[in-house]
Design a protein around this motif. Structure first.
Motif, PDB file in Angstrom:
ATOM      1  N   GLN A  48      29.807  43.027  -8.413  1.00  0.00           N
ATOM      2  CA  GLN A  48      29.229  43.447  -9.693  1.00  0.00           C
ATOM      3  C   GLN A  48      27.820  44.015  -9.520  1.00  0.00           C
ATOM      4  O   GLN A  48      27.230  44.526 -10.474  1.00  0.00           O
ATOM      5  CB  GLN A  48      29.214  42.258 -10.664  1.00  0.00           C
ATOM      6  CG  GLN A  48      30.599  41.725 -10.975  1.00  0.00           C
ATOM      7  CD  GLN A  48      30.572  40.486 -11.854  1.00  0.00           C
ATOM      8  OE1 GLN A  48      29.871  40.442 -12.872  1.00  0.00           O
ATOM      9  NE2 GLN A  48      31.354  39.481 -11.505  1.00  0.00           N
ATOM     10  N   GLY A 102      29.708  38.575 -14.990  1.00  0.00           N
ATOM     11  CA  GLY A 102      31.022  38.391 -15.569  1.00  0.00           C
ATOM     12  C   GLY A 102      31.787  37.315 -14.827  1.00  0.00           C
ATOM     13  O   GLY A 102      31.842  37.325 -13.600  1.00  0.00           O
ATOM     14  N   TYR A 103      32.364  36.363 -15.565  1.00  0.00           N
ATOM     15  CA  TYR A 103      33.067  35.249 -14.941  1.00  0.00           C
ATOM     16  C   TYR A 103      33.894  34.527 -15.992  1.00  0.00           C
ATOM     17  O   TYR A 103      33.477  34.407 -17.146  1.00  0.00           O
ATOM     18  CB  TYR A 103      32.066  34.278 -14.299  1.00  0.00           C
ATOM     19  CG  TYR A 103      32.676  33.303 -13.318  1.00  0.00           C
ATOM     20  CD1 TYR A 103      33.156  33.740 -12.097  1.00  0.00           C
ATOM     21  CD2 TYR A 103      32.744  31.942 -13.602  1.00  0.00           C
ATOM     22  CE1 TYR A 103      33.700  32.850 -11.180  1.00  0.00           C
ATOM     23  CE2 TYR A 103      33.286  31.043 -12.702  1.00  0.00           C
ATOM     24  CZ  TYR A 103      33.768  31.496 -11.489  1.00  0.00           C
ATOM     25  OH  TYR A 103      34.308  30.618 -10.589  1.00  0.00           O
ATOM     26  N   ASP A 104      35.058  34.023 -15.605  1.00  0.00           N
ATOM     27  CA  ASP A 104      35.936  33.300 -16.513  1.00  0.00           C
ATOM     28  C   ASP A 104      35.423  31.876 -16.701  1.00  0.00           C
ATOM     29  O   ASP A 104      35.047  31.218 -15.730  1.00  0.00           O
ATOM     30  CB  ASP A 104      37.363  33.274 -15.942  1.00  0.00           C
ATOM     31  CG  ASP A 104      38.401  32.952 -17.008  1.00  0.00           C
ATOM     32  OD1 ASP A 104      38.134  32.075 -17.846  1.00  0.00           O
ATOM     33  OD2 ASP A 104      39.476  33.582 -17.006  1.00  0.00           O
ATOM     34  N   HIS A 141      37.638  42.263 -11.242  1.00  0.00           N
ATOM     35  CA  HIS A 141      37.725  41.720 -12.600  1.00  0.00           C
ATOM     36  C   HIS A 141      39.182  41.422 -12.961  1.00  0.00           C
ATOM     37  O   HIS A 141      39.487  40.367 -13.541  1.00  0.00           O
ATOM     38  CB  HIS A 141      37.140  42.709 -13.606  1.00  0.00           C
ATOM     39  CG  HIS A 141      35.651  42.683 -13.694  1.00  0.00           C
ATOM     40  ND1 HIS A 141      34.931  41.518 -13.922  1.00  0.00           N
ATOM     41  CD2 HIS A 141      34.715  43.684 -13.612  1.00  0.00           C
ATOM     42  CE1 HIS A 141      33.632  41.798 -13.956  1.00  0.00           C
ATOM     43  NE2 HIS A 141      33.479  43.101 -13.769  1.00  0.00           N
ATOM     44  N   GLN A 145      40.138  37.576 -13.663  1.00  0.00           N
ATOM     45  CA  GLN A 145      40.332  37.300 -15.087  1.00  0.00           C
ATOM     46  C   GLN A 145      41.810  37.404 -15.471  1.00  0.00           C
ATOM     47  O   GLN A 145      42.149  37.499 -16.651  1.00  0.00           O
ATOM     48  CB  GLN A 145      39.468  38.258 -15.919  1.00  0.00           C
ATOM     49  CG  GLN A 145      37.978  38.042 -15.686  1.00  0.00           C
ATOM     50  CD  GLN A 145      37.109  38.939 -16.544  1.00  0.00           C
ATOM     51  OE1 GLN A 145      37.582  39.597 -17.463  1.00  0.00           O
ATOM     52  NE2 GLN A 145      35.813  38.962 -16.242  1.00  0.00           N
TER      53      GLN A 145
END
Length: 425
Positions: A48, A102-104, A141, A145
Motif C-alpha cells: 500500500q 487498509g485492513y480487515d 486487497h 479482504q
C-alpha cells in the motif's frame, strides 16, 4: 577477557559513544528490491506504500524490483506456524490501525486457490512500473479482504488473454521468506518496521526526488502522544502496569529499559516489573544498528564487554539480591554498568564493585537459575517472536507485544484506553 581489556574498555566505551558516526555510502548498482509473499500480511501492508515510494525514487533506482516468493520460512523463537500466523495477523491489525492502512477488522489468510489465481494474474499481466504496482496493491486487497469474485474475473482475463511475461524487474521464485523485506546496497530492511530507516538512508544519499512521507502516525522517540494535563492525570490514576521480559545479554534490553524508565514510566505512572531470562545467546547483534538506535532514543550504549553466559548469571544474582521495590533501579544500574561503562560482569572485581555501588551486603540464597527458567516458561507462553517481551495491563485489559520496534504501542494503547474511558463516562 584480558586484564588490559578490562582496564581499557571502559575508557574505549566513553570514546566510542561520543565519536561522530558516519554511514557508508551504499552502492546503487543493484537498485532497490522488495521481497513479498502473497500470503504474508506484512507484504499486504507494505504494497500500500510502494506506488508512493516508487514515485519519488530517482531514475537510477527505477524500476523498483519486485520479488514474489512462494514459501514461508521457519517461524522465530520456536513458535509454531499457527502461533506465528496468529501473531502476525494481530500485529498487522495494530499497525494498520495506528498508521491508517487498509485492513480487515477480522483478518484471515487467503485461500490456496485465491493465492494461485493471484499469482497467475501477476505473472501474466503486461502492466509495468507504476501501473503494475497499482495492480499489485489491488490484488493484495482482493486476497486479504476476500474479494474473490473480483479476483476470479481478473484471473479469467489473465489466463485466457495473456501468457506469462518475462520482465527483469519482476521475479517469482520458490524461496522461503518469513516476512516482506527491502534489499538495498547489500543490506536488508524489514519492509514495515525499517521503512522509515530505509527512506532516511535513501534521502541521505540523495536518491529521492521529494520528502518521504510514510507512517504518518509514527510516534517519535522522546515525543509523547498525551500532553494535556487533565488527560495525563487520568492515565496516571489508572496506574498502568508493565512487565518486561528481558535477555540480559541483549543490548536492546538496555536500550528499551532505559528509555521506558527515563521517558515513560514516571510520566504515565507506569508500575514496572522486570523478569530476566536465562542466557539466550543474544549478544550476536547488528552493532552499528544498535548504536544508531541509541542515538535516536538518546540512550548511551557501547558494544564492549558484552555479557557472557557466566556474566548474565552474576547479573541475575545481583538483581535477585534486592527487595522488590528496588529491582527496577537495580537492573537499570547493572545494565548501565555493562552497556555504558564497559564493566565485565564475568570478572569478580567488577561484580564486587557493582555490588558495593548497589549496597548489596550479600548475594541472595534463592535458586537464581530456577527463577530464570520460570521466567523463560512464562515468557514462552506469551507467544512472541522476539525479545524483549512487554505485557501492559490497564483498565482490566492485558496487551502483549515485543521488541524495540513496538515500544510506541505503550502510548498508543494508553491513548486508546483513555478514549474509551471518556466515551463510557
Amino acid at each position: 577477557m584480558s586484564f588490559l581489556r578490562r582496564w581499557l574498555d571502559p575508557i574505549h566505551s566513553k570514546w566510542f559513544y561520543k565519536k561522530p558516526t558516519r554511514q557508508d555510502v551504499l552502492p546503487i548498482d543493484q537498485g532497490l528490491t522488495i521481497h513479498l509473499r502473497l500470503d504474508d500480511v506484512y507484504s499486504y501492508l507494505i504494497v500500500q506504500q510502494l506506488a508512493k515510494l516508487n514515485e519519488i525514487l530517482v531514475d537510477e533506482l527505477k524500476p523498483l524490483k519486485i520479488v514474489i516468493s512462494k514459501h514461508v520460512a521457519v517461524p522465530p523463537n520456536n513458535m509454531t506456524a499457527e502461533e506465528w500466523q496468529n501473531y502476525t495477523l494481530n500485529d498487522a491489525k495494530n499497525l494498520a490501525k495506528q498508521h491508517g492502512f487498509g485492513y480487515d477488522d477480522q483478518p484471515e489468510l487467503p485461500s490456496q486457490s485465491a493465492l494461485e489465481q493471484a499469482e497467475i494474474i501477476l505473472k501474466n499481466t503486461p502492466l509495468r512500473d507504476e501501473k503494475f504496482l497499482y495492480l499489485l496493491e489491488d490484488v493484495f486487497h482482493m486476497l486479504w479482504q476476500q474479494q474473490y469474485g473480483k479476483l476470479r474475473i481478473l484471473y479469467v482475463m489473465a489466463s485466457t488473454q495473456h501468457k506469462a511475461q518475462q520482465f527483469p524487474e519482476r521475479t517469482f521464485n520458490q524461496d522461503a521468506i518469513l516476512a516482506s523485506y527491502f534489499e538495498f546496497g547489500g543490506k536488508k530492511y524489514n519492509a514495515f518496521d525499517d521503512l522509515l530507516r530505509l527512506t532516511r538512508r535513501l534521502k541521505q544519499q540523495k536518491l529521492l526526488t521529494d520528502n518521504p512521507i510514510f507512517l504518518i502516525n509514527h510516534i517519535e522517540w522522546r515525543e509523547h502522544l498525551i500532553n494535556d494535563a487533565e488527560e495525563l492525570a487520568d492515565i496516571q490514576a489508572m496506574q498502568p502496569e508493565l512487565d518486561l521480559y528481558i535477555a540480559l545479554e541483549d543490548p536492546i534490553s538496555w536500550l528499551l529499559l532505559s528509555y521506558i524508565k527515563e521517558e515513560l514510566a514516571e510520566y504515565y505512572n507506569i508500575q514496572l516489573r522486570i523478569y530476566p531470562l536465562s542466557y539466550h545467546g543474544r549478544d550476536q547483534f547488528d552493532w552499528p544498528l544498535a548504536v544508531r538506535l541509541s542515538k535516536r532514543t538518546k540512550v548511551a550504549f557501547t558494544p564492549f564487554c558484552r555479557p557472557t553466559e557466566h556474566a548474565t548469571s552474576e547479573m541475575a544474582k545481583l538483581f535477585y539480591s534486592v527487595d522488590d521495590d528496588a529491582k527496577v533501579d537495580t537492573m537499570y544500574h547493572i545494565l548501565e554498568a555493562a552497556w555504558v561503562h564497559g564493566k565485565d560482569l564475568s570478572y569478580k572485581p567488577h561484580v564486587e564493585a557493582v555490588r558495593k555501588e548497589l549496597s548489596i551486603d550479600r548475594h541472595t540464597e534463592q535458586d537464581v537459575q530456577a527463577r530464570l527458567k520460570q521466567n523463560d516458561i512464562e515468557c514462552l507462553a506469551k507467544h512472541q517472536p522476539n525479545f524483549p517481551v512487554l505485557v501492559l495491563r490497564v483498565q482490566g485489559r492485558v496487551y502483549t507485544f515485543d521488541s524495540l520496534y513496538r515500544v510506541w504501542m505503550i502510548e498508543s494503547i494508553l491513548s486508546q484506553v483513555l478514549e474509551k474511558y471518556y466515551q463510557s463516562s
